[in-house]
Design a protein around this motif. Structure first.
Motif, PDB file in Angstrom:
ATOM      1  N   GLN A 121      -9.880  -1.275  -1.040  1.00  0.00           N
ATOM      2  CA  GLN A 121      -9.304  -0.748   0.503  1.00  0.00           C
ATOM      3  C   GLN A 121     -10.024   0.466   0.779  1.00  0.00           C
ATOM      4  OE1 GLN A 121      -5.968  -2.392  -0.364  1.00  0.00           O
ATOM      5  NE2 GLN A 121      -4.936  -0.037   0.467  1.00  0.00           N
ATOM      6  N   HIS A 145     -11.429  -1.670   4.794  1.00  0.00           N
ATOM      7  CA  HIS A 145     -11.142  -0.728   6.056  1.00  0.00           C
ATOM      8  C   HIS A 145     -12.133   0.013   6.174  1.00  0.00           C
ATOM      9  CE1 HIS A 145      -6.975  -2.267   5.993  1.00  0.00           C
ATOM     10  NE2 HIS A 145      -6.909  -1.950   4.751  1.00  0.00           N
ATOM     11  N   GLN A 192      -1.538   3.411   4.223  1.00  0.00           N
ATOM     12  CA  GLN A 192      -1.446   2.514   3.191  1.00  0.00           C
ATOM     13  C   GLN A 192       0.138   3.414   2.576  1.00  0.00           C
ATOM     14  OE1 GLN A 192      -5.273   2.552   1.062  1.00  0.00           O
ATOM     15  NE2 GLN A 192      -5.471   4.380   2.435  1.00  0.00           N
ATOM     16  N   GLU A 240       1.321  -0.383   1.711  1.00  0.00           N
ATOM     17  CA  GLU A 240       1.351  -1.098   0.980  1.00  0.00           C
ATOM     18  C   GLU A 240       1.242  -0.752  -0.680  1.00  0.00           C
ATOM     19  OE1 GLU A 240      -2.322  -0.532   2.729  1.00  0.00           O
ATOM     20  OE2 GLU A 240      -2.310  -2.765   2.987  1.00  0.00           O
ATOM     21  N   GLN A 244      -9.778   7.682  -3.249  1.00  0.00           N
ATOM     22  CA  GLN A 244     -10.095   7.088  -2.023  1.00  0.00           C
ATOM     23  C   GLN A 244     -11.139   8.687  -1.547  1.00  0.00           C
ATOM     24  OE1 GLN A 244      -7.589   5.310   0.443  1.00  0.00           O
ATOM     25  NE2 GLN A 244      -6.907   4.219  -0.859  1.00  0.00           N
ATOM     26  N   LEU A 303      -1.678  -7.017   0.046  1.00  0.00           N
ATOM     27  CA  LEU A 303      -2.887  -6.205  -0.005  1.00  0.00           C
ATOM     28  C   LEU A 303      -3.426  -6.827   0.785  1.00  0.00           C
ATOM     29  CD1 LEU A 303      -3.652  -3.709  -3.324  1.00  0.00           C
ATOM     30  CD2 LEU A 303      -2.100  -3.230  -1.072  1.00  0.00           C
ATOM     31  N   SER A 326      -7.291  -6.040   1.250  1.00  0.00           N
ATOM     32  CA  SER A 326      -8.049  -6.070   0.731  1.00  0.00           C
ATOM     33  C   SER A 326      -8.193  -6.653  -0.315  1.00  0.00           C
ATOM     34  CB  SER A 326      -8.282  -4.395   0.341  1.00  0.00           C
ATOM     35  OG  SER A 326      -7.497  -4.281  -0.803  1.00  0.00           O
TER      36      SER A 326
END
Lengths: 415, 254
Positions: A24, A28, A316, A319, A340, B124, B126
């Motif tokens: 993730q 990004h 997010q 998601e 994160q 997703l 990613s």
């Protein structure tokens, strides 16, 4: 399932959650970069503002340590004055006589009256005059450190209180002030308590001394006490800010302090730390500002960090909601979010801590240039650790809270 | 497109999921807080999305939910999948009342028994196609090699063997929906629900996706909601909803 099997399954889940975290963040990159930048700024704001707060306290301590004296005698308050950018009020009158009397006490090695006055200084009688703090000292080498050049030749103008002795017309400068005035050893400066007096009195720079610049935290010129009193028209009252006392090597400082206090109840006689405390107590506003800076810096750092990581997680939400709908547990999502927060916080915290020292240097140069104060911003290990704690600790906690909220939010709210 | 035929056996008549007298109401807006009540803010009115609906899904059947927008199709799907609970009535899955389960247990039930295909894919960005398909297996603690193997196999079955390492952004809408279908099936669920699975796709792509969906769904029970007649054509029966109620007259058994 056996406990070992359960452990293996949990390990695989955690490992995969870590992989998802990295994926993730890597995907990004702009968001990651901006989040890290935000944390860097939040932590820098904290460390630098805390550094200013520490600098205020540290400079005060350094002032007294730099003087290397045992006792400080004052009359009334020892307030910093705004005039000329700093210095203390000269509320101790007839300082020579008082110092001589105190010098006769048992255990006292020597006494030195010290006066800080605002004076006009220029490189010539027709040049633009600027105000500086002048320090008047009654003797030379014992209390002044010389970096280059020579020490003052004592205080012959005093001549037993007649003020008829020869004026040396010599002064010492700190290097910063010398650079600022564009003069070096051997050059002359016009110095006086008034513009008229300054035009008439020419002094020669004989050496560089950092002693009083460090003590006051502002550019200073150091001249013999009697000559300072002469050019500021104070020979009648001989005012001083302090009389500093050095005790004999084998004397008990506290015992000498008590003796002197008993003999001179009209004065305040304090040790180094007491004097600093007394000075700072009278600077409630300065102290309050320093403490407020630190509190605000830490608060702002925490608020910024929490807001940033909350936003990163919020972006997010869809998601995560989709993952939850498919059966991914809230705990896996929380681990991903904490991961994160931990990574962003660590990156931001480490970068900010690495940038703190050069930023402090830049700020100190800027401060020296603009207001003449050296060492305005100070850093210390607790400041670095505090910055890291905010970035990593608060960042992780903020991410955990945001993740917990994501885990609790009904799935369909974001789908 | 023909409905799946010849797949029914005796156990296919066993109820898998059942909604009994289900009503679902939503509140328009949020409840007033203490301060809101102090200033006279009243509780917002309710809107009824489903009213007294009963429906049984048996093993291995494909049920289509049809009806206009706002008729309650998606709400019924969500209730059957345990994504939300009814305001009245009960929803059971394999005999278990979903209302008696905690959120955590319902999430686990979905992981193990329900596959979901969304209209908007919800992949997703990613992760690669394989990473997306394998994701639910992470929660089950399946080893990495096994995850890769099962995900790759399913992607091959939906015709994406050459797109395994591609990210969603590198795939067309039809390919993304096929990845989503593979993801829904990777845990080998007994029920697959699909909400407008072709809603984001053009007609031709939608038909291709449906063919593959029907093929890879094998003998699983499937409930799909759609406006689209070709999509509903793969169903064994179609239940039409209107204003939150089942329009019995329009329920068709194909």
């Amino acid at each position: 399932m056996t406990p070992a099997g359960r452990l293996l399954r949990t390990g695989r889940r955690l490992w995969a959650a870590g992989g998802l975290t990295i994926a993730q963040l890597r995907h990004h990159k702009l968001r990651l970069g901006l989040a890290v930048l935000g944390i860097v700024l939040a932590v820098l704001a904290t460390t630098l503002l805390a550094g200013v707060g520490l600098g205020v306290l540290d400079t005060g301590q350094a002032q007294f340590d730099a003087a290397d004296r045992d006792l400080w005698v004052t009359a009334g308050e020892t307030r910093l004055t705004a005039a000329g950018g700093g210095g203390f009020e000269n509320s101790l009158q007839n300082s020579r006589k008082v110092a001589d009397e105190m010098g006769t006490h048992d255990g006292v090695d020597n006494t030195v009256p010290m006066s800080f006055e605002t004076v006009y200084v220029a490189t010539g009688p027709d040049e633009d005059f600027r105000t500086f703090i002048a320090t008047g000292v009654s003797s030379g080498g014992s209390i002044v450190t010389i970096n280059e050049g020579e020490d003052l030749r004592g205080d012959p103008h005093y001549a037993g209180g007649t003020y008829e002795g020869e004026m040396t017309h010599e002064l010492l400068l700190d290097r910063e002030t010398a650079r600022d005035l564009n003069v070096s050893i051997g050059d002359t400066l016009n110095v006086g308590g008034s513009l008229a007096a300054a035009r008439e009195n020419e002094f020669t720079v004989v050496g560089y001394s950092p002693t009083y610049e460090r003590m006051l935290g502002t550019p200073t010129v150091t001249i013999p006490l009697s000559e300072l009193h002469q050019i500021t028209s104070n020979t009648g009252t001989e005012p001083a800010t302090f009389i500093t006392v050095s005790v004999d090597d084998d004397a008990d400082v506290e015992a000498v302090q008590a003796d002197l206090q008993e003999a001179h109840p009209e004065y305040e006689i304090r040790t180094n730390s007491e004097q600093l405390e007394a000075t700072l107590q009278e600077q409630v506003l300065v102290l309050a500002a320093a403490i407020a800076l630190v509190v605000l810096a830490v608060g702002a750092g925490i608020a910024l960090t929490v807001a940033l990581l909350g936003l990163v997680v919020y972006q997010q939400r869809q998601e995560f909601a989709a993952l939850k709908a498919q059966g991914i547990s809230a705990s896996t999502l929380v681990v991903t979010v904490i991961g994160q927060g931990l990574i962003i916080g660590t990156l931001g915290g480490v970068i900010a801590v690495l940038l703190t020292a050069p930023m402090v240097d830049v700020l100190n140069r800027l401060a020296a240039l603009v207001v003449g104060f050296d060492g305005l911003v100070q850093t210390a290990e607790p400041i670095y650790l505090g910055g890291l704690a905010i970035a990593i600790g608060i960042g992780t906690v903020a991410a955990a809270i945001a993740g917990w909220r994501v885990g609790r939010t009904p799935v369909l709210e974001h789908l | 497109m023909a409905a799946r035929s010849g797949s029914r056996t005796d156990d296919s008549l066993t109820p898998l999921a059942r909604a009994e007298g289900v009503t679902r109401r939503y509140r328009r807006g949020s409840e007033p807080g203490r301060v809101g009540r102090l200033f006279g803010r009243s509780t917002p009115p309710d809107v009824t999305a489903l009213e007294d609906v009963s429906l049984t899904i048996t093993q291995k059947e494909i049920v289509g939910l049809a009806g206009p927008s706002g008729s309650g199709k998606s709400t019924l799907l969500h209730l059957l999948a345990g994504l939300e609970l009814p305001s009245e009535g009960t929803v059971t899955f394999q005999g278990t009342d979903l209302g008696s389960l905690s959120t955590r247990k319902r999430t686990r039930l979905r992981l193990e028994h329900v596959g979901i295909v969304f209209q908007h894919f919800h992949l997703l960005d990613s992760l690669s196609a394989r990473g997306n398909v394998a994701l639910p297996l992470v929660e089950l603690g399946v080893s990495k090699s096994e995850r890769r193997h099962r995900a790759t196999e399913l992607l091959e079955r939906v015709g994406l063997e050459d797109r395994v390492t591609h990210r969603p952004g590198e795939l067309s809408g039809g390919e993304q929906q096929r990845v989503a279908i593979a993801r829904a099936l990777v845990t080998d669920p007994t029920l697959v629900i699909a909400d407008e699975p072709t809603g984001e796709l053009d007609t031709e792509t939608g038909l291709t996706v449906l063919e593959q969906f029907e093929r890879v769904a094998d003998d699983r029970a499937v409930v799909l909601a759609s406006h689209d007649q070709p999509t509903l054509d793969i169903a064994d029966r179609v239940v039409r909803l209107c204003d939150g109620r089942i329009d019995e007259e329009a329920t068709v058994r194909l």
